[in-house]
Enzyme design. Structure first.
Site, PDB file in Angstrom:
ATOM      1  N   HIS A 155      12.412 -23.267 -13.841  1.00  0.00           N
ATOM      2  CA  HIS A 155      11.449 -23.498 -12.767  1.00  0.00           C
ATOM      3  C   HIS A 155      10.419 -24.517 -13.218  1.00  0.00           C
ATOM      4  O   HIS A 155      10.158 -24.694 -14.408  1.00  0.00           O
ATOM      5  CB  HIS A 155      10.765 -22.193 -12.336  1.00  0.00           C
ATOM      6  CG  HIS A 155       9.738 -21.680 -13.309  1.00  0.00           C
ATOM      7  ND1 HIS A 155       8.412 -22.072 -13.267  1.00  0.00           N
ATOM      8  CD2 HIS A 155       9.835 -20.817 -14.343  1.00  0.00           C
ATOM      9  CE1 HIS A 155       7.743 -21.464 -14.235  1.00  0.00           C
ATOM     10  NE2 HIS A 155       8.585 -20.694 -14.906  1.00  0.00           N
ATOM     11  N   CYS A 156       9.868 -25.227 -12.238  1.00  0.00           N
ATOM     12  CA  CYS A 156       8.735 -26.118 -12.490  1.00  0.00           C
ATOM     13  C   CYS A 156       7.525 -25.478 -11.818  1.00  0.00           C
ATOM     14  O   CYS A 156       7.457 -24.256 -11.681  1.00  0.00           O
ATOM     15  CB  CYS A 156       9.014 -27.519 -11.972  1.00  0.00           C
ATOM     16  SG  CYS A 156       9.373 -27.605 -10.213  1.00  0.00           S
ATOM     17  N   MET A 157       6.572 -26.273 -11.383  1.00  0.00           N
ATOM     18  CA  MET A 157       5.349 -25.699 -10.835  1.00  0.00           C
ATOM     19  C   MET A 157       5.586 -24.998  -9.497  1.00  0.00           C
ATOM     20  O   MET A 157       4.968 -23.976  -9.199  1.00  0.00           O
ATOM     21  CB  MET A 157       4.295 -26.788 -10.654  1.00  0.00           C
ATOM     22  CG  MET A 157       2.973 -26.234 -10.146  1.00  0.00           C
ATOM     23  SD  MET A 157       1.798 -27.520  -9.792  1.00  0.00           S
ATOM     24  CE  MET A 157       0.474 -26.563  -9.076  1.00  0.00           C
ATOM     25  N   ARG A 171       9.093 -24.945  -7.832  1.00  0.00           N
ATOM     26  CA  ARG A 171      10.489 -24.758  -7.442  1.00  0.00           C
ATOM     27  C   ARG A 171      11.265 -23.921  -8.452  1.00  0.00           C
ATOM     28  O   ARG A 171      11.096 -24.080  -9.666  1.00  0.00           O
ATOM     29  CB  ARG A 171      11.201 -26.114  -7.315  1.00  0.00           C
ATOM     30  CG  ARG A 171      10.541 -27.081  -6.368  1.00  0.00           C
ATOM     31  CD  ARG A 171      11.302 -28.394  -6.343  1.00  0.00           C
ATOM     32  NE  ARG A 171      10.615 -29.408  -5.555  1.00  0.00           N
ATOM     33  CZ  ARG A 171      11.074 -30.642  -5.366  1.00  0.00           C
ATOM     34  NH1 ARG A 171      12.220 -31.003  -5.909  1.00  0.00           N
ATOM     35  NH2 ARG A 171      10.386 -31.498  -4.647  1.00  0.00           N
TER      36      ARG A 171
END
Length: 509
Positions: free
Chosen positions: A28-30, A32
């Site tokens: 995961h990113c910030m 998504r």
């Protein structure tokens, strides 16, 4: 959301992406949840979008990306990983239908949000086909190197900003050095993390990529002379680390093919570190250092001499760059600027594109009072849009409609021109991290004219973007035919008639 809700969201998503056995990787990113899938045809995008808590779905050639929003994604991801692990040996189950959807549900006449979502999906597929070029795929892989670093950039950026605020106010002076150390420690070693992620992304051994990149930040390089000058620790920054790790991957692959198996454990790691290390010291650091300095100088001069025009162009073209996949080339540039000056001056300007998008969506909401499904989509997506998560509004509203996407770009251009103008007038500022946008960028702002002026200019840019995007869309975002097609009111239900209950004749206008 509570932990139970996080797990419920994860449980709702899992069958809609093919179940546990279809999951190749989870990250995961910030904003998504990023899933590597074995078979993308098993993804039910329409049902995914209907899951409570899902703000949108973005699928590219590398991953299926489910937009959950800041904060939520970091809590849903561990629950999702746990469910994948638990379900590896469980028998597969059919995906459950999305809540509130039935096969017999009737759609009102006119164009609904579901039909616009289908248009958005078609546009995404067309964009994927256009973006599947070697150059754009390479940019996407470079972006994958930096995306995992975003949480640390955000956290350290906020801590560094807090330390600077306390120093300026003269509060708790004993705590300021500690905050400075915590906020700056990651940035001083970011080259190592870039090297590690580069090797991992391009098929090398991650720790060897990190070992080669560590040469860039090692203090002892000050004793090394190259091209008649002594090197400086950190010279070349993340660009040098990226190039060094890419070279290490090539050398490692060469060694795996040619070094005898009996000697592989000794020679391969040695040559993988030694050869790229020497090339880095006696070439890459100098070249990358000059390139990094050039990027910083160009960005400063661009905004100092042509701030309004530069801001207009950057703010207006960012959404099309996203559609073309070229925005990913900016990630290393942002990181380079943060490493050089402590902030990237480009991100607040590019964030104005999101403001134009929000303004355009509000205008669509006002112009289509008889389209309840599309208005419901806008209501659900607006909070995320205000925080800089623009995919639901882009793919669910403006891009499928066409004209509102163009007028959203006009709003972004106006906001960018506003911020760029104040940069030209001397109020230079930027973001200490990449990833957040919209209102979420406020805690990461840093400038040369004080926090009050910095916040005021950024807030003013957002306001200009909102208002211009709204006005441009309200007055120029629709043709008469579009309004007729999109604004059709649902026909009232007609009760069945019986011989005892004759129908009434329609009244004449």
């Amino acid at each position: 959301m509570t932990p139970d809700k996080h797990r419920a969201t994860a449980a709702a998503i899992l069958p809609l992406v093919g179940g546990p056995d279809n999951i190749g990787s989870v990250a995961h990113c910030m904003t998504r949840l990023r899933l590597g899938l074995h078979d993308r045809s098993l993804v039910d995008e329409a049902a995914l979008r209907a899951v409570p808590g899902v703000l949108g779905v973005v699928e590219d050639d590398a991953t299926c990306q489910i937009v959950l929003g800041p904060g939520a994604v970091a809590r849903v991801t561990p629950a999702f990983e746990a469910l994948v692990t638990e379900g590896r040996t469980a028998p597969p189950t059919d995906p459950a239908p999305a809540e509130g959807r039935t096969a017999a549900s009737a759609e009102p006449p006119g164009v609904t949000a579901d039909e616009l979502a289908a248009r958005g999906a078609a546009l995404r597929q067309a964009r994927k086909a256009r973006n599947a070029t070697p150059f754009k795929l390479f940019l996407r892989r470079i972006a994958n190197v930096f995306v995992p670093l975003i949480p640390a950039l955000i956290g350290c950026g906020i801590i560094a900003g807090l330390g600077g605020l306390l120093a300026n106010l003269g509060w708790v002076p004993a705590l300021v050095p500690a905050l400075a150390a915590i906020g700056s420690g990651f940035m001083s070693l970011i080259a190592v993390f870039v090297g590690h992620n580069t090797a991992k992304e391009f098929g090398g051994t991650p720790v060897l990529g990190g070992a080669v990149a560590a040469v860039v930040v090692f203090p002892g390089v000050a004793k090394v002379e190259a091209f008649g000058q002594h090197l400086s620790p950190g010279q070349g920054g993340v660009l040098g680390a990226l190039a060094a790790a890419l070279l290490a991957v090539r050398v490692e692959r060469w060694c795996r093919r040619r070094v005898p198996q009996a000697l592989d454990v000794l020679l391969t790691p040695t040559l993988t570190v030694l050869v790229p290390g020497l090339v880095t010291l006696y070439g890459l650091m100098t070249v990358a250092g000059a390139l990094s300095t050039g990027i910083g100088t160009f960005a400063d001069r661009l905004l100092a001499t042509g701030g309004a025009v530069a801001g207009l162009v950057l703010g207006g073209l960012f959404l099309p760059l996203v559609m073309l996949g070229l925005h990913q080339a900016l990630i290393p540039i942002h990181t380079t600027l943060i490493q050089q000056s402590g902030y990237t001056v480009l991100l607040p300007i590019l964030a104005m594109a999101g403001a134009g998008q929000v303004g355009a969506a509000l205008a669509v909401y006002c112009r289509l009072p008889h389209n309840p499904s599309l208005r419901a989509t806008i209501r659900s997506a607006l909070p995320a849009g205000l925080l800089g998560v623009g995919e639901p509004l882009i793919y669910g509203v403006s891009l499928p409609l066409g004209r509102p996407f163009v007028t959203a770009c006009v709003g972004g251009a106006a906001g960018g021109a506003f911020v760029g103008l104040f940069n030209q007038l001397g109020v230079a500022f930027g973001s200490t991290a990449i990833g957040p946008s919209g209102w979420a960028l406020f805690p990461l702002l840093k400038g040369t004219s004080g926090m009050a002026a910095t916040v005021a200019v950024y807030a003013g840019g957002l306001a200009v973007g909102y208002l211009t995007g709204f006005a441009a869309t309200y007055f120029f975002g629709f043709t008469r035919r579009m309004l007729t097609e999109l604004n059709a009111a649902p026909a009232p239900a007609t009760p069945p008639t019986t011989p005892d209950q004759p129908t009434e004749a329609p009244a004449l206008a």
